[in-house]
Design an enzyme around this catalytic site. Structure first.
Site, mmCIF file in Angstrom:
data_model
loop_
_atom_site.group_PDB
_atom_site.id
_atom_site.type_symbol
_atom_site.label_atom_id
_atom_site.label_comp_id
_atom_site.label_asym_id
_atom_site.label_seq_id
_atom_site.Cartn_x
_atom_site.Cartn_y
_atom_site.Cartn_z
ATOM 1 N N SER A 125 0.864 -1.189 0.000
ATOM 2 C CA SER A 125 0.000 0.000 0.000
ATOM 3 C C SER A 125 0.893 1.229 0.000
ATOM 4 O O SER A 125 2.087 1.126 0.337
ATOM 5 C CB SER A 125 -0.831 0.004 1.289
ATOM 6 O OG SER A 125 -1.525 1.228 1.447
ATOM 7 N N TYR A 138 -2.053 0.181 10.847
ATOM 8 C CA TYR A 138 -2.021 -0.274 9.451
ATOM 9 C C TYR A 138 -0.697 0.089 8.781
ATOM 10 O O TYR A 138 -0.092 -0.758 8.117
ATOM 11 C CB TYR A 138 -3.201 0.340 8.701
ATOM 12 C CG TYR A 138 -3.358 -0.138 7.271
ATOM 13 C CD1 TYR A 138 -3.541 -1.491 6.980
ATOM 14 C CD2 TYR A 138 -3.336 0.757 6.205
ATOM 15 C CE1 TYR A 138 -3.692 -1.928 5.662
ATOM 16 C CE2 TYR A 138 -3.499 0.331 4.895
ATOM 17 C CZ TYR A 138 -3.670 -1.009 4.622
ATOM 18 O OH TYR A 138 -3.824 -1.448 3.319
#
Ligand code: NAP
Length: 238
Positions: A125, A138
């Site tokens: 990501s 995250y």
């Protein structure tokens, strides 16, 4: 083999690779969804929980050869500052994104080498490249997953395996619904007022990666919507 193929980027990637002629093996916890999609694609769908070693071993057992592994299973839980971090959310994110990728990759390295032309694609990501407020559970998990993947690129040098890290920005999938624990309104608000990527946009790039000749390794690909300049800045935030 595609992990987390029951929805979003994983399901779209399975469709794309099947269209390119691969026999796709799909795994996720929602077994009925992967079985249904596999039947449609002429592939194989099996139960897979990447946080469970026994499930991972059962998933890979009996496969004769594996050419492509898509490490896609993952996601986020919550959006909390460090000061009030929820330890269970952190555990979920680290177990799924980091240790889940490790378990599956470890189990398949021998088969990928034996294939003579293996490919490991890991969906990290832009959260693996940047930090953002309230996202540390995250972002830290995605950084760790990415560093593991990049380390493997060094460790497999000289072996017939390519490694590609795909680092997407905002993609409209069930990602935000999972992050906000089923709160549809809060999830929808993330994508309002801008045009996010679709799961197909990412799958198309993965299809391109998989179709390169064996000597070409696309090491890292970052893709974002035009409306998003970074994890912290998009057309809404200015
Ligand atoms: P999604 O639609 O929520 O898909 C997540 C997939 O992961 C589902 O198929 C889910 O299947 C699977 N999964 C979750 N926990 C699992 C477990 N323990 N074992 C096996 N499978 C598991 O979200 P997505 O956007 O497609 O996410 C795919 C990947 O892209 C993730 O790694 C995510 O971090 C990354 N990513 C997403 C975005 C974004 O904006 N959407 C941006 C950058 C990176 P089951 O629930 O059926 O197990």
């Amino acid at each position: 083999m595609v992990t987390g193929a029951s929805s979003g980027i994983g399901a779209a990637t399975a469709r794309r690779l099947a269209a390119q002629g691969y026999h796709v093996v799909l795994g996720a916890r929602r077994t009925e969804l992967v079985e249904e999609l596999a039947a449609e694609l002429g592939g194989t769908g099996r139960q897979l929980d990447v946080t469970d070693e026994t499930s991972v071993n059962a998933f890979v057992e009996g496969l004769d050869s594996v050419h492509v592994l898509i490490n896609n299973a993952g996601g986020a839980k919550g959006l909390d500052p460090v000061a009030t971090a929820d330890l269970d959310d952190w555990r979920w994110m680290w177990e799924t994104n980091v240790l889940g990728t490790l378990r599956v990759t470890k189990a398949l390295i021998p088969a990928l080498i034996d294939s003579g032309d293996g490919l490991i694609v890991t969906i990290t990501s832009i959260a693996a490249l940047e930090a953002y407020d309230n996202g540390s559970g995250y972002t830290s998990a995605k950084h760790a997953q990415a560093v593991m993947h990049r380390t493997l690129r060094y460790e497999l040098l000289g072996k017939p395996v390519r490694l590609t890290e795909i680092a997407p920005g905002m993609v409209e999938t069930d990602f935000s619904l999972v992050r906000f624990d089923g709160d549809q309104e809060r999830a929808d608000a993330v994508y309002q007022g801008l045009t996010p990527l679709t799961a197909d946009d990412v799958a198309e790039v993965i299809g391109f990666v998989a179709s390169r000749p064996p000597h070409v390794d696309l090491d890292q690909i970052v893709l974002k919507p035009r409306d998003q300049a970074s994890a912290r800045r998009n057309v809404k935030t200015g």
